[in-house]
Scaffold this active site. Sequence first.
Site, PDB file in Angstrom:
ATOM      1  N   SER A 264       0.822  -1.192   0.000  1.00 11.53           N
ATOM      2  CA  SER A 264       0.000   0.000   0.000  1.00 11.53           C
ATOM      3  C   SER A 264       0.868   1.259   0.000  1.00 11.53           C
ATOM      4  O   SER A 264       2.008   1.239   0.451  1.00 11.53           O
ATOM      5  CB  SER A 264      -0.868  -0.042   1.249  1.00 11.53           C
ATOM      6  OG  SER A 264      -1.459   1.192   1.447  1.00 11.53           O
ATOM      7  N   LYS A 265       0.302   2.341  -0.518  1.00 13.64           N
ATOM      8  CA  LYS A 265       1.019   3.615  -0.480  1.00 13.64           C
ATOM      9  C   LYS A 265       0.614   4.410   0.758  1.00 13.64           C
ATOM     10  O   LYS A 265       1.049   5.526   0.972  1.00 13.64           O
ATOM     11  CB  LYS A 265       0.744   4.419  -1.752  1.00 13.64           C
ATOM     12  CG  LYS A 265       1.320   3.725  -2.973  1.00 13.64           C
ATOM     13  CD  LYS A 265       1.159   4.486  -4.263  1.00 13.64           C
ATOM     14  CE  LYS A 265       1.817   3.681  -5.390  1.00 13.64           C
ATOM     15  NZ  LYS A 265       1.572   4.206  -6.705  1.00 13.64           N
ATOM     16  N   ARG A 266      -0.264   3.814   1.537  1.00 20.57           N
ATOM     17  CA  ARG A 266      -0.667   4.438   2.800  1.00 20.57           C
ATOM     18  C   ARG A 266      -0.494   3.433   3.910  1.00 20.57           C
ATOM     19  O   ARG A 266      -0.537   2.232   3.670  1.00 20.57           O
ATOM     20  CB  ARG A 266      -2.145   4.811   2.727  1.00 20.57           C
ATOM     21  CG  ARG A 266      -2.324   6.158   2.187  1.00 20.57           C
ATOM     22  CD  ARG A 266      -3.764   6.529   1.940  1.00 20.57           C
ATOM     23  NE  ARG A 266      -3.800   7.372   0.753  1.00 20.57           N
ATOM     24  CZ  ARG A 266      -3.972   6.939  -0.476  1.00 20.57           C
ATOM     25  NH1 ARG A 266      -4.191   5.666  -0.694  1.00 20.57           N
ATOM     26  NH2 ARG A 266      -3.957   7.737  -1.510  1.00 20.57           N
TER      27      ARG A 266
END
Length: 514
Positions: A264-266
């Site tokens: 994930s980028k978060r």
Amino acid sequence: MSQRLGTPNDHAPARVRFAPSPTGYLHLGGLRTALFNWLYARHTGGQFILRIEDTDQNRFVEDSLDNIMSSLRWLGLHWDEGPDVGGPYGPYTQSERKELYHQYAEQLVDEGYAYRCYCTGERLAEMREEQKKNKQSFGYDRRCRDLSDAEHAKMKAEGVPSVIRLKVPLDGATTFDDKIRGPITIENSQLQDAVLFKSDNMPTYHLAVVVDDHLMEITHIMRSDEWVSSTPLHKILYDAFGWAMPIVAHLPVILDPSGKGKMSKRKKVVAGKEYLALVHEFQDAGFVPSAMFNFLTNVGWNFDAEREIFSQEEAIERFDINEINSGPAALPYDKLTWITGMYIRDMSPEQLKLLLVPYLSQQIDVDEETLLNNGKLDGLIPLIQERMTTLTDADQLVDWAYLDADALSYPEPGKMIGKKLDAPTCIEILKQGGEMLSEIEPFDADTLQATFRQEAEKMSVKVGPFLTPFRVALTGKTVAPPLFESMVVLGREEVLKRIQNGLQALEAYAAQPA
Ligand code: GLU
């Protein structure tokens, strides 16, 4: 490995680039891309270039550029050329190179490799609706591809806004050789007449990346796998310009710790556990940059099957672009924590001090100057080094030493009572201790230890419980760094004050009706 004519070999000094768009903060995947490029540049004695791809102004995120640069610096990935340091191929920010792209786009139109398209956003939206209704795949229907010269002249005279599109060959196939994945071929019929230059006078990614990689004499394009599908368009552009395409290498996908999804980028929470994603989150959480460097180098490449810990120099020496894995790489978060602990234990106290000070100054509200210079930290670090896993662990272990004696509170004075002892005995112990401590010479850990042991024996109390009242009086905690060394860090006067305060708290506690 066979070499195409005119392309550099794997050991010649490489010119590589990391080309982020300032559309968000740097995440671990981006950092790994930058790291592999940097390693390859350093391995070959070449250059690592930072280029900012900011042609999509709608997606610009205010402080993302600062964040990207500070994240790279945190890991020690310094660039040889870039927007702030300059270089012979600048400028290194695409929005400052607009004119250049314009010229190249016009050149392609003049030579018949691209065409001007006047379709409005409205028309494109309608077309998309229609395609959706008919269950056709989306794509520009090439309406403007074959307009006559007269029609173009008319549009120009009327000042109709236009974009420039690539004229993708209608048949045949496009092939490129991916250094990691091998040859990739795509039928041209699958490709779109992509926009190269927009009506806002900005190039799209496709044009800008090709022009810049060529003009900046990039030898190897190492980037995230999400760009594989764009590469055939780039190849068509290189061919149109008559330029050789640099070697391309699409790095393997990074998977989340479950090994199921793309990382994930978060940050996300899985089964109650938090998984960080952004580089600055790892920094804030107290991971050591050298440990992160070590960890990330092994995500998609392997330093040595037998060795988990290695130095930056060793990684540079061994890094081999031919050994990058093509399969997806799962991110073993737990290993990062373990490696960080190893690095912390391995570094010199002086090194650890320098890393700790910025964290501590935030956590315990003591300014950096004091932390660096008042000597306490030098005494404390050897006491806590073995007990830390990340840099954010230190505050809990040392905060007591920085509190003023009167600010140290004892919310549970009963904790001062050692195992199997009672309050009156512990009051007596503290009194005796106070007297001893005012006289002990020299005031060092060995002498303190010997004296306290003797006294415990004299009072027929086991050493452990005998020390409990002192530990809590000194630190406010039942678990704390080694006691005698802690006393030395505090100094005699401060120790006596704390024992006095602890004694008072314990007496008040004992005087309470049961
Ligand atoms: N600007 C692109 C990105 O942010 C870089 C793509 C490339 O390296 O060609 O991912």
